[in-house]
Write an enzyme that holds these catalytic residues in place. Structure first.
Site, short mmCIF file in Angstrom:
data_model
loop_
_atom_site.label_atom_id
_atom_site.label_comp_id
_atom_site.label_asym_id
_atom_site.label_seq_id
_atom_site.Cartn_x
_atom_site.Cartn_y
_atom_site.Cartn_z
N HIS A 207 0.83 -1.20 0.00
CA HIS A 207 0.00 0.00 0.00
C HIS A 207 0.87 1.26 0.00
CE1 HIS A 207 -3.67 2.35 1.23
NE2 HIS A 207 -2.74 3.14 1.76
N GLU A 208 1.84 1.32 0.90
CA GLU A 208 2.68 2.52 1.00
C GLU A 208 3.63 2.64 -0.19
OE1 GLU A 208 1.82 4.69 3.02
OE2 GLU A 208 0.52 3.43 4.24
N HIS B 98 1.76 4.24 -2.92
CA HIS B 98 1.72 5.70 -2.75
C HIS B 98 3.01 6.32 -3.29
CE1 HIS B 98 -2.01 6.25 -0.74
NE2 HIS B 98 -1.67 5.76 0.43
N HIS C 266 -5.71 7.00 -2.92
CA HIS C 266 -6.70 6.07 -2.41
C HIS C 266 -7.87 5.89 -3.38
CE1 HIS C 266 -5.05 7.16 1.78
NE2 HIS C 266 -4.67 5.92 1.49
N TYR D 167 -9.94 2.55 1.51
CA TYR D 167 -10.19 2.59 2.96
C TYR D 167 -10.99 1.37 3.38
CZ TYR D 167 -8.86 7.46 4.15
OH TYR D 167 -8.20 8.62 4.41
#
Length: 304
Positions: free
Chosen positions: A183-184, A187, A193, A241
């Site tokens: 996930h990071e 980014h 998101h 999310y």
């Protein structure tokens, strides 16, 4: 078990050889990552989060919880950074040099390496060990403040932090599996998101009454002008999310799917088919006809 031990041993030997070749830059325990616009009311204070609720992607108190960005990037945020507007944010030659902190123990290092290996296999983006010379690279580090899981969005230049808090008595934090690390890292590659898409209201309902008031801005969506997406809305995205992010009270959802049957939203197991497609598309991996079929098939068969 034997194979796992061999992998760990190989990684530790590789790290030792890497550190022997060059000196790592100094990384302070406390970092002051940027936030968009300077309105003090926007400064997310994680002290406002209830004591019985902790999520390592919420804890950093950055934009939407875990994204470090300045005003310039904020004005163009979408599913992925607009390379036509910010070509300098793209990692050159689809290559991302990285350093994994020696402060992690062996098992956490292996988890991070698994996340890197997954992206390398499923996309044409390649994470490579830093050679000590490349100007731009990722420092994957257990930052103490702000704690938790967070990253800059896209290439910011120089030594760029990806913070992954290791397990402690509270729980697995960012490294229970490779999912939060992926996930990071996404980014860091320039991906935002999923629930921020302009068309998200067709697919999910935002329960503002359950959101901690100070964090309602984290549920803003993109403007149509700054949104481009070639793939359908992805409930299974690793960039989506979870149902209870920034909830006033544990058990009260802040975001739910509009699809009948109680569709699950968000997961931190691995890249979904949509994540894989969007990242390959963002980095023009499909432009090469010889590689297009390969990566499409990988996404379809390997995506969560």
């Amino acid at each position: 078990m034997r194979d796992s031990c061999l992998v760990i041993l190989a990684l530790l030997c590789s790290l030792h050889a890497t550190f022997a070749r060059f000196i790592l830059p100094y990384v302070p325990e406390n970092v002051d990552p940027p936030l968009p616009y300077q309105d003090p009311a926007f400064q997310n204070d994680v002290d406002d989060v209830p004591d019985d609720y902790f999520d390592p992607e919420v804890a950093p108190g950055l934009f939407q919880g875990d994204m470090a960005m300045n005003d310039e990037i904020y004005n163009y945020w979408r599913v992925g950074i607009r390379w036509d507007t910010f070509p300098e944010k793209l990692w050159k030659n689809r290559t991302v040099p990285y350093v994994i902190s020696p402060l992690y123990d062996a098992s956490d290092t292996v988890t991070i390496y698994q996340a890197i290996r997954t992206i390398n296999f499923m996309t044409c983006v390649k994470f490579v060990p830093w050679n000590g010379k490349s100007k731009d690279y990722l420092l994957i580090w257990p930052i103490k403040y702000p704690r938790g899981c967070w990253s800059f969005v896209g290439r910011f230049g120089g030594a760029q932090i990806v913070s992954l808090e290791p397990p402690n008595q509270r729980g697995p934090n960012c490294l229970g599996t490779e999912g939060r690390a992926i996930h990071e890292l996404m980014h860091a590659l320039g991906v935002f998101h999923e629930q921020s898409r302009w068309d998200r209201d067709k697919f999910v309902k935002i329960h503002e009454e359950n959101i901690i008031p100070k964090f309602k801005s984290n549920f803003d969506k993109q403007s149509l002008e700054n949104t481009t997406y070639s793939f359908e809305y992805d409930y299974d995205s690793i960039m989506h999310y979870g149902a209870g992010f920034f909830s006033k009270e544990k058990g009260k959802p802040t975001i739910t799917a509009k699809m009948p049957g109680g569709k699950r939203i968000g997961q931190r197991k691995g890249m979904s088919k949509g994540d894989c497609l969007k990242l390959n598309d963002l980095y023009s991996c499909f432009d090469n006809p010889k590689k297009r079929r390969k990566y499409y098939n990988v996404c379809q068969y390997m995506g969560v």
